[in-house]
Design an enzyme around this catalytic site. Structure first.
Site, PDB file in Angstrom:
ATOM      1  N   GLY A  36       5.323  -4.583   1.460  1.00  0.00           N
ATOM      2  CA  GLY A  36       6.774  -4.588   1.352  1.00  0.00           C
ATOM      3  C   GLY A  36       7.273  -3.293   0.772  1.00  0.00           C
ATOM      4  O   GLY A  36       6.636  -2.247   0.911  1.00  0.00           O
ATOM      5  N   GLY A  39       4.865  -1.196  -1.486  1.00  0.00           N
ATOM      6  CA  GLY A  39       3.551  -0.791  -1.028  1.00  0.00           C
ATOM      7  C   GLY A  39       2.690  -1.995  -0.694  1.00  0.00           C
ATOM      8  O   GLY A  39       3.152  -3.130  -0.683  1.00  0.00           O
ATOM      9  N   VAL A  41      -0.425  -4.718  -1.080  1.00  0.00           N
ATOM     10  CA  VAL A  41      -1.167  -5.447  -2.100  1.00  0.00           C
ATOM     11  C   VAL A  41      -2.497  -5.870  -1.498  1.00  0.00           C
ATOM     12  O   VAL A  41      -2.543  -6.404  -0.385  1.00  0.00           O
ATOM     13  CB  VAL A  41      -0.392  -6.696  -2.573  1.00  0.00           C
ATOM     14  CG1 VAL A  41      -1.166  -7.401  -3.683  1.00  0.00           C
ATOM     15  CG2 VAL A  41       0.988  -6.305  -3.052  1.00  0.00           C
ATOM     16  N   LYS A  56      -2.199  -3.611  -6.852  1.00  0.00           N
ATOM     17  CA  LYS A  56      -0.866  -3.210  -6.412  1.00  0.00           C
ATOM     18  C   LYS A  56      -0.689  -1.739  -6.748  1.00  0.00           C
ATOM     19  O   LYS A  56      -0.729  -1.363  -7.926  1.00  0.00           O
ATOM     20  CB  LYS A  56       0.214  -4.047  -7.101  1.00  0.00           C
ATOM     21  CG  LYS A  56       0.077  -5.531  -6.819  1.00  0.00           C
ATOM     22  CD  LYS A  56       1.243  -6.314  -7.382  1.00  0.00           C
ATOM     23  CE  LYS A  56       1.078  -7.802  -7.065  1.00  0.00           C
ATOM     24  NZ  LYS A  56       2.254  -8.592  -7.442  1.00  0.00           N
ATOM     25  N   ASP A 158      13.800  -9.791 -10.396  1.00  0.00           N
ATOM     26  CA  ASP A 158      13.488 -10.029  -8.974  1.00  0.00           C
ATOM     27  C   ASP A 158      12.758 -11.360  -8.803  1.00  0.00           C
ATOM     28  O   ASP A 158      11.766 -11.441  -8.084  1.00  0.00           O
ATOM     29  CB  ASP A 158      12.646  -8.870  -8.423  1.00  0.00           C
ATOM     30  CG  ASP A 158      12.528  -8.907  -6.898  1.00  0.00           C
ATOM     31  OD1 ASP A 158      13.435  -9.473  -6.243  1.00  0.00           O
ATOM     32  OD2 ASP A 158      11.535  -8.381  -6.370  1.00  0.00           O
TER      33      ASP A 158
END
Length: 316
Positions: A36, A39, A41, A56, A158
């Protein structure tokens, strides 16, 4: 979040440097498990312990000395929280920094690996969905983790089902907290489409915000646990606000933030609707708690700590 830590250069940076070579040799990627704006994962194997971890990575800008100081500060905070070993917080196990260019450093965060997130967990639940007591247990764990973050002055910013992990034993773990500023450089360089569906009104209106933004997102997720689909699915900031006001009603002008360009009279007047119209399976105490989370004014929105004391979690 740890604004005075910028003077700790001599303490933090050598540790990041020292771990670089060791990290390269210690973790073997075995599968790509997500991607996403921030970057890719990877699921990886720790070659020393044999356990799986999640890697990550993100590229961050460096200062004149080649050091990503803002990132070091954020990571220092995450590592400090790790000392508490909270059961509802995903563990940050390691940090690797690799200098790529004079202006850029690659930082890899090594987390414990959990096989599924809440989105997957809800999708796998057989019809008609999760039992009410299971929703209550998940929400209580979720709020315990969030209260811990907020007590340490960390705002997640988030929260969404993809950032809430659920282990095979049903343990909830909050992930990707405190990373917004670490990721900000990479986000500026990447075409990003971040979902609006869990954003609070103050964020949608581009007003000032603090920890109550996480409570709004929690309310959206609480409803989704019953519905097995998102509560508000807007396709723009204005559309998202309109869908929110369809449920909670248009706030009075006195409640409207003064530091925004969008005016209250830009929206059609509407009255609140019963929460049961949107979440019919929820009990009366749960509905009361949900509405306290979905309160327009962030100053009147319930806190994570007070939410844990709500009768919803103590009824028979």
């Amino acid at each position: 979040m740890i604004g005075r830590a910028h003077k700790d250069r001599s303490l933090c940076v050598p540790a990041a440097r020292a771990m670089t070579q060791e990290c390269r040799m210690q973790y073997e990627p075995v599968a790509e498990i997500g991607g996403g704006a921030y970057g890719t994962v990877y699921k990886a194997r720790d070659l020393q312990s044999g356990k799986f971890v999640a890697l990550k990575s993100v590229r961050v800008q460096t200062d004149q000395d080649g050091l990503p100081l803002s990132t070091v500060r954020e990571v220092a905070l995450l590592k400090r929280l790790e000392q508490f070993d909270h059961p509802n917080i995903v563990k940050l196990m390691d940090v690797c920094a690799t200098i790529r260019t004079d202006q850029e450093t690659k930082v890899t965060l090594v987390f414990e690996h959990v096989d599924q997130d809440l989105k997957t967990y809800l999708e796998k639940a057989p019809a008609p969905g999760l039992p009410a007591e299971r929703v209550k247990d998940l929400m209580k764990q979720f709020l315990c983790g969030l209260a811990f973050l907020h007590s340490n002055r960390v705002v997640h910013r988030d929260l969404k089902p993809e950032n809430i992990l659920v282990t095979s034993r049903g343990q909830v773990k909050l992930a990707d907290f405190g990373l917004a500023r670490i990721y900000s450089c990479h986000m500026a360089l990447t075409p990003v489409v971040v979902t609006l569906w869990y954003r609070s009104p103050e964020v949608l209106l581009q007003s000032t915000y603090a920890s109550p933004v996480d409570i709004w997102s929690t309310g959206c997720i609480f409803a989704e646990m019953f519905r097995r689909k998102p509560l508000f699915c807007g396709d723009s900031e204005v559309d998202q606000l309109g869908k929110i006001f369809d449920l909670i009603g248009l706030p009075v002008e006195g409640e409207w933030p003064s530091d925004v360009t969008v005016l209250q009279n830009a929206f059609q007047n509407r009255t609140p609707r019963p929460i049961e119209d949107y979440v019919p399976e929820i009990c009366s105490q749960g509905a009361e708690l949900l509405l306290q989370m979905l309160t327009f004014n962030p100053l009147r929105r319930i806190s994570a700590l007070k939410a844990l004391d709500h009768p919803y979690f103590h009824e028979g």
